[in-house]
Write a protein that holds these residues in place. Structure first.
Motif, PDB file in Angstrom:
ATOM      1  N   PRO A   1       6.934  23.864   4.656  1.00  0.00           N
ATOM      2  CA  PRO A   1       7.187  22.520   5.185  1.00  0.00           C
ATOM      3  C   PRO A   1       8.265  21.792   4.388  1.00  0.00           C
ATOM      4  N   LEU A   2       9.014  20.963   5.096  1.00  0.00           N
ATOM      5  CA  LEU A   2      10.016  20.099   4.493  1.00  0.00           C
ATOM      6  C   LEU A   2       9.544  18.658   4.603  1.00  0.00           C
ATOM      7  N   LEU A   3       9.931  17.850   3.629  1.00  0.00           N
ATOM      8  CA  LEU A   3       9.583  16.431   3.664  1.00  0.00           C
ATOM      9  C   LEU A   3      10.854  15.621   3.509  1.00  0.00           C
ATOM     10  N   LEU A   4      11.150  14.786   4.494  1.00  0.00           N
ATOM     11  CA  LEU A   4      12.276  13.860   4.418  1.00  0.00           C
ATOM     12  C   LEU A   4      11.775  12.549   3.827  1.00  0.00           C
ATOM     13  N   LEU A   5      12.426  12.075   2.797  1.00  0.00           N
ATOM     14  CA  LEU A   5      12.097  10.769   2.237  1.00  0.00           C
ATOM     15  C   LEU A   5      13.005   9.724   2.889  1.00  0.00           C
TER      16      LEU A   5
ATOM     17  N   CYS B   1       7.861  13.365   7.242  1.00  0.00           N
ATOM     18  CA  CYS B   1       8.588  12.212   6.721  1.00  0.00           C
ATOM     19  C   CYS B   1       7.640  11.331   5.922  1.00  0.00           C
ATOM     20  N   LYS B   2       8.093  10.918   4.769  1.00  0.00           N
ATOM     21  CA  LYS B   2       7.404   9.849   4.031  1.00  0.00           C
ATOM     22  C   LYS B   2       8.276   8.620   4.183  1.00  0.00           C
TER      23      LYS B   2
ATOM     24  N   ALA C   1       0.836  -1.193   0.000  1.00  0.00           N
ATOM     25  CA  ALA C   1       0.000   0.000   0.000  1.00  0.00           C
ATOM     26  C   ALA C   1       0.876   1.250   0.000  1.00  0.00           C
ATOM     27  N   ALA C   2       0.232   2.404  -0.131  1.00  0.00           N
ATOM     28  CA  ALA C   2       0.957   3.667  -0.063  1.00  0.00           C
ATOM     29  C   ALA C   2       1.703   3.776   1.256  1.00  0.00           C
ATOM     30  N   THR C   3       2.918   4.280   1.207  1.00  0.00           N
ATOM     31  CA  THR C   3       3.710   4.389   2.430  1.00  0.00           C
ATOM     32  C   THR C   3       3.266   5.600   3.237  1.00  0.00           C
TER      33      THR C   3
END
Length: 233
Positions: free
Chosen positions: A222-226, A41-42, A24-26
């Motif tokens: 916003p920042l997103l960490l992968l 975070c994703k 599924a989607a993470t």
């Protein structure tokens, strides 16, 4: 399970570009690490959408970073766009990813462009043995776009340019695989938020995000960490 995000946007790819779903989607979540800008975070560490392929046997380049391999993170960027649209997280100003061979950053850049998001890719280079500057990343992204068009996708976007992505090397340290004090500190801070990282790739990515955010070098938003650390139990 439903078709891939790419197949939903370009139904003509359903037969010309096979897709294998691994899960599924993470998930996405906000990290409470005391940053100036909200940090999300994703977490792709527990698998996510699978990938696209051709007939086997198939030559696998270093890191899987070729025009087909990069499509995995085109899908990832489109999955992120769907999560933003659903209200799961705000649209990030930047998505931060460690860059070891370039496929993740290239796929993200192309996928974000297809999705129409303003989010920019910040690639934290962790490998000193490959050419991973902005021109190299966007060249791979544009070759992936060519693959989509060659498979029938009606893809109406402009080619990506080097100034569409940002690549930084300040957190590489002595070279690929070398642990740095900044990465160790970032790994420890991540653990306080229940996020498990490692010091070759993902902790260097977080170290860059934390440092640049503290110095206000990333502006506002916003920042997103992968988190690509996985698979793991």
């Amino acid at each position: 399970m439903p078709d891939s995000q790419l197949h939903q946007r370009f139904p003509e790819l359903a037969t010309s570009l096979p897709f294998l779903r691994l899960g599924a989607a993470t998930p996405v979540r906000e990290l409470a690490l005391g940053t100036r800008n909200p940090l999300w975070c994703k977490d792709d560490g527990a698998y996510g959408d699978g990938g696209y392929g051709l007939r086997l046997p198939y030559y696998l380049p270093v890191g899987g970073s070729n025009p087909i391999g990069a499509l995995g993170y085109v899908e990832g960027a489109l999955e992120l766009a769907a999560q933003i649209a659903s209200g799961a997280l705000p649209e990030p100003a930047r998505v931060v990813t460690a860059v070891g061979s370039g496929g993740t950053a290239a796929g993200l850049a192309l996928g974000l462009r297809i999705a129409g998001l303003r989010t920019r890719v910040l690639g934290v280079v962790v490998n000193d043995t490959l050419p991973l500057d902005a021109p190299d990343i966007v060249a791979l992204a544009n070759r992936s776009a060519d693959v989509l068009r060659s498979r029938g996708a009606q893809l109406d976007i402009d080619p990506l340019r080097p100034d569409d992505v940002t690549m930084v090397r300040d957190w590489l340290g002595p070279g690929y695989g070398h642990e740095t004090p900044e990465a160790v500190t970032a790994r420890t801070r991540a653990a306080t938020a229940g996020l498990r990282l490692e010091t070759v790739y993902t902790a260097k990515g977080l170290a860059a995000a934390l440092d640049l955010d503290t110095r206000a070098n990333l502006g506002d938003g916003p920042l997103l960490l992968l988190n690509t650390y996985g698979p793991r139990p």
